[in-house]
Design a protein around this motif. Structure first.
Motif, short mmCIF file in Angstrom:
data_model
loop_
_atom_site.label_atom_id
_atom_site.label_comp_id
_atom_site.label_asym_id
_atom_site.label_seq_id
_atom_site.Cartn_x
_atom_site.Cartn_y
_atom_site.Cartn_z
N ARG A 30 0.84 -1.20 0.00
CA ARG A 30 0.00 0.00 0.00
C ARG A 30 0.88 1.26 0.00
NH1 ARG A 30 -4.42 0.03 4.50
NH2 ARG A 30 -5.07 -1.72 3.20
N SER A 31 1.98 1.23 0.79
CA SER A 31 2.87 2.39 0.86
C SER A 31 3.56 2.63 -0.48
CB SER A 31 3.92 2.19 1.95
OG SER A 31 3.29 2.05 3.21
N ALA A 32 4.01 1.50 -1.10
CA ALA A 32 4.67 1.64 -2.40
C ALA A 32 3.73 2.20 -3.43
CB ALA A 32 5.21 0.28 -2.84
N LEU A 33 2.47 1.71 -3.41
CA LEU A 33 1.47 2.20 -4.36
C LEU A 33 1.22 3.69 -4.14
CD1 LEU A 33 -0.57 1.66 -6.59
CD2 LEU A 33 -2.22 0.97 -4.82
N ALA A 34 1.17 4.09 -2.87
CA ALA A 34 0.96 5.51 -2.58
C ALA A 34 2.10 6.35 -3.13
CB ALA A 34 0.82 5.71 -1.06
N LEU A 35 3.33 5.85 -2.98
CA LEU A 35 4.47 6.59 -3.50
C LEU A 35 4.41 6.70 -5.02
CD1 LEU A 35 7.38 5.18 -1.29
CD2 LEU A 35 6.52 7.54 -1.33
N LEU A 36 4.02 5.60 -5.69
CA LEU A 36 3.91 5.62 -7.13
C LEU A 36 2.86 6.64 -7.59
CD1 LEU A 36 4.14 1.83 -8.02
CD2 LEU A 36 5.79 3.62 -8.63
N LEU A 37 1.76 6.70 -6.85
CA LEU A 37 0.71 7.65 -7.21
C LEU A 37 1.17 9.09 -7.03
CD1 LEU A 37 -2.41 5.85 -5.68
CD2 LEU A 37 -1.89 6.16 -8.12
N LEU A 38 2.08 9.29 -6.09
CA LEU A 38 2.56 10.65 -5.84
C LEU A 38 3.61 11.10 -6.84
CD1 LEU A 38 2.93 10.64 -1.94
CD2 LEU A 38 1.35 12.05 -3.28
N VAL A 39 4.25 10.15 -7.55
CA VAL A 39 5.33 10.51 -8.48
C VAL A 39 4.89 11.51 -9.54
CG1 VAL A 39 6.80 9.61 -10.31
CG2 VAL A 39 6.79 8.51 -8.06
N PRO A 40 3.76 11.28 -10.26
CA PRO A 40 3.36 12.25 -11.27
C PRO A 40 3.16 13.65 -10.69
CG PRO A 40 2.10 10.23 -11.52
CD PRO A 40 2.82 10.14 -10.22
N PHE A 41 2.59 13.72 -9.49
CA PHE A 41 2.37 15.03 -8.88
C PHE A 41 3.69 15.69 -8.53
CE2 PHE A 41 -1.54 12.67 -8.11
CZ PHE A 41 -2.48 13.55 -8.61
N ALA A 42 4.64 14.88 -8.05
CA ALA A 42 5.95 15.43 -7.71
C ALA A 42 6.67 15.92 -8.96
CB ALA A 42 6.79 14.36 -7.00
N LEU A 43 6.58 15.13 -10.03
CA LEU A 43 7.20 15.55 -11.29
C LEU A 43 6.58 16.82 -11.81
CD1 LEU A 43 7.69 12.15 -13.15
CD2 LEU A 43 9.47 13.62 -12.17
N HIS A 44 5.23 16.88 -11.73
CA HIS A 44 4.54 18.07 -12.23
C HIS A 44 4.96 19.29 -11.42
CE1 HIS A 44 1.41 20.47 -14.11
NE2 HIS A 44 1.16 20.97 -12.90
N ALA A 45 5.06 19.12 -10.09
CA ALA A 45 5.46 20.23 -9.24
C ALA A 45 6.87 20.68 -9.60
CB ALA A 45 5.38 19.83 -7.77
N GLN A 46 7.73 19.70 -9.88
CA GLN A 46 9.10 20.04 -10.25
C GLN A 46 9.13 20.77 -11.59
OE1 GLN A 46 11.67 16.67 -10.63
NE2 GLN A 46 13.51 17.89 -10.85
N GLN A 47 8.35 20.25 -12.55
CA GLN A 47 8.33 20.87 -13.87
C GLN A 47 7.73 22.27 -13.82
OE1 GLN A 47 6.05 17.94 -15.95
NE2 GLN A 47 7.83 16.90 -16.76
N ALA A 48 6.71 22.44 -12.98
CA ALA A 48 5.97 23.69 -12.98
C ALA A 48 6.60 24.76 -12.12
CB ALA A 48 4.53 23.42 -12.52
N SER A 49 7.68 24.46 -11.41
CA SER A 49 8.29 25.47 -10.56
C SER A 49 8.92 26.56 -11.42
CB SER A 49 9.34 24.84 -9.64
OG SER A 49 10.36 24.24 -10.42
N PRO A 50 8.81 27.83 -11.01
CA PRO A 50 9.38 28.92 -11.80
C PRO A 50 10.90 28.83 -11.85
CG PRO A 50 8.59 29.73 -9.68
CD PRO A 50 8.13 28.31 -9.80
N ASP A 51 11.49 29.18 -12.96
CA ASP A 51 12.94 29.02 -13.10
C ASP A 51 13.66 30.35 -13.24
OD1 ASP A 51 12.23 29.52 -15.90
OD2 ASP A 51 14.25 28.80 -16.35
N LEU A 52 12.93 31.46 -13.36
CA LEU A 52 13.58 32.75 -13.50
C LEU A 52 14.00 33.26 -12.12
CD1 LEU A 52 11.24 34.30 -16.18
CD2 LEU A 52 13.65 33.68 -16.49
N SER A 53 15.26 33.63 -12.01
CA SER A 53 15.80 34.06 -10.72
C SER A 53 15.33 35.46 -10.36
CB SER A 53 17.33 34.05 -10.77
OG SER A 53 17.79 35.07 -11.66
N ASP A 54 15.48 35.81 -9.08
CA ASP A 54 15.15 37.16 -8.64
C ASP A 54 16.02 38.18 -9.37
OD1 ASP A 54 13.26 36.16 -6.92
OD2 ASP A 54 14.54 36.28 -5.14
#
Length: 473
Positions: free
Chosen positions: A3-27
């Motif tokens: 169950r824990s492994a499945l939960a982690l797998l389900l979270l991967v797309p969200f983590a990737l999306h969060a990583q992809q969607a983070s702003p990259d332009l510096s202050d």
């Protein structure tokens, strides 16, 4: 564990999306963009360039001496504005000329008419054309008419363009200019008139490009000023035959060569990757081409120059292009796009153009919508917001000179200018310097400088991907 492994797998797309969607332009990059914005607003120098081009060159229809002078002007202006490199790219096209243009109603109520020939129209062959006029309320009505509906007559399309802030009325009305002569010829017409594609009430006709399809007669084609179109429609409404005389001394004579003029501010880290901005250098011959498109050339040239004056160049190259012969078929832009291979399309990160007059920019949109760039686009939108520019996702388009590269797969940005009065002057003798406001140009330079600089600094990617035509059946 399962169950824990499945939960982690389900979270991967969200983590990737969060990583992809983070702003990259510096202050730091955003601070430089803010500095560019304020510098431009304090006085960008764009108005002086428009004044120079319209005064020292003036009309610059492709293939004319004015066009040759404009190319020399653009090269000198890029050099004077501190661009690292200035180059040219040859562009070849049919050479069309305009001579005398006359029209009049002969009967039943003799009066002169104000007309101008449409681009690439054939002339009347040295002998005035005299024929009865038949009116159609739209291009579609002409298409739907019987095969002999205009036989031996001059077909006249009277559709009036609607005034809209974004120029949305131009697309429908403009089809009658581009394709009307060919449709009229297919119905047996010996000549073609249309109400000018414009929103003014001046007695000044609007020219513009038209195309003859294969297999139909190349009949002379001209635009009436809006008041003269009203006059002709009023005459026809009385139910009597109306005969018009049309005389056009125009035509195509061989080929001509002009040049895309290209200035670059070289990137500090990835100079082979580029952000392109620009406008078109040519104009029609009736006015001095101030809003169409000296303004666009000046706006983007000064935006690039302000970026070039920074102590530290952007990561990637800013390429400003003064495109050749947009008016007669987007020829320079097509030539530029044809010279790019698939790898070059990827290196073109994003592009935007200024070719909608001199009104202030009110909106921003882009085709760059992959998850990797969404947050960065939001950062760019936020940097534009102090200029009174709203983020309008899903709106806009590539524009004419960016269009050929967009069709090849390059991402585009759209900086929406207020075009409420643009089609009062577009393609007329009224396209002159007095229609240009210096402060509005400063706002636009600020917007293009912010957009181009931040796009060149971003590592997120905007989705430029080579587009392959579908395989033949």
């Amino acid at each position: 564990m399962i169950r824990s492994a499945l939960a982690l797998l389900l979270l991967v797309p969200f983590a990737l999306h969060a990583q992809q969607a983070s702003p990259d332009l510096s202050d730091d990059a955003l601070a430089v963009a803010a500095q560019l914005r304020e510098t431009a607003l304090a006085g960008s120098g764009a108005y002086a360039l428009v004044e120079s081009l319209t005064t020292e060159v003036g009309p610059r229809m492709a293939g004319t001496p004015g066009d040759v002078a404009a190319v020399a002007w653009a090269k000198a202006a890029f050099e004077r504005n501190g661009f690292d490199t200035v180059s040219t790219q040859p562009v070849t096209f049919p050479a069309w000329r305009r001579g005398e243009e006359r029209a009049a109603v002969l009967s039943p109520f003799p009066q002169p008419l104000h007309v101008t020939a449409l681009g690439l129209s054939d002339g009347t062959g040295g002998t005035p054309l005299q024929a009865e006029v038949v009116e159609f309320e739209s291009l579609q009505a002409l298409k739907d008419a019987p095969a002999d509906a205009a036989r031996g007559r001059i077909a006249y399309v009277s559709l009036r363009m609607e005034r809209k802030r974004d120029g949305g009325g131009y697309g429908i009305a403009g089809q009658a200019r581009t394709h009307g002569a060919g449709v009229a010829a297919s119905k047996g017409a010996v000549g073609y008139l249309l109400r000018s594609i414009g929103t003014d009430s001046d007695r000044l006709p609007h020219t513009g490009m038209q195309r003859y399809p294969d297999g139909v007669a190349r009949i002379p084609a001209a635009a009436l000023s809006n008041p003269d179109a009203d006059l002709l429609s009023n005459m026809l409404r009385r139910g009597q035959p109306v005969t018009v005389q049309l005389e056009l001394d125009v035509g195509t004579q061989g080929e001509a060569t002009s040049y895309n003029v290209i200035g670059e501010i070289r990137g500090r880290e990835k100079p082979d990757e580029v952000v392109i901005i620009g406008g078109h250098l040519d104009s029609w011959d009736l006015g001095t081409g101030a809003i169409d498109d000296a303004a666009g050339v000046a706006i983007t040239m000064r935006a690039g120059a302000l970026i070039g004056a920074l102590p530290t160049p952007p990561k990637r190259t800013i390429r400003v292009i003064a495109f050749a012969n947009e008016e007669q078929g987007i020829v320079g832009a097509k030539t530029y796009a044809a010279a790019q291979d698939d790898a070059a399309i990827v290196r073109h990160r994003i592009g935007a153009e200024s070719d909608f007059g001199a009104g202030r920019i009110y909106g921003f949109a882009t085709s760059a919508l992959p998850a990797a760039s969404e947050a960065t686009v939001q950062q760019i939108a936020a940097a534009l917001a102090p200029l009174g520019i709203d983020y309008l996702p899903g709106k806009g388009g590539a524009g004419p000179d960016i269009g050929p590269m967009a069709q090849r797969g390059m991402a585009w940005g759209w900086l929406a200018q207020d075009g409420s009065d643009y089609f009062d002057y577009h393609h007329t003798a009224n396209d002159t310097l007095d229609k240009v406001d210096a402060a509005a140009l400063d706002q636009q330079v600020a917007a293009y400088a912010v957009f181009a600089y931040l796009a060149a600094e971003s590592d997120a990617g905007f989705g430029s991907t080579p587009q392959t035509p579908p395989a033949a059946d």
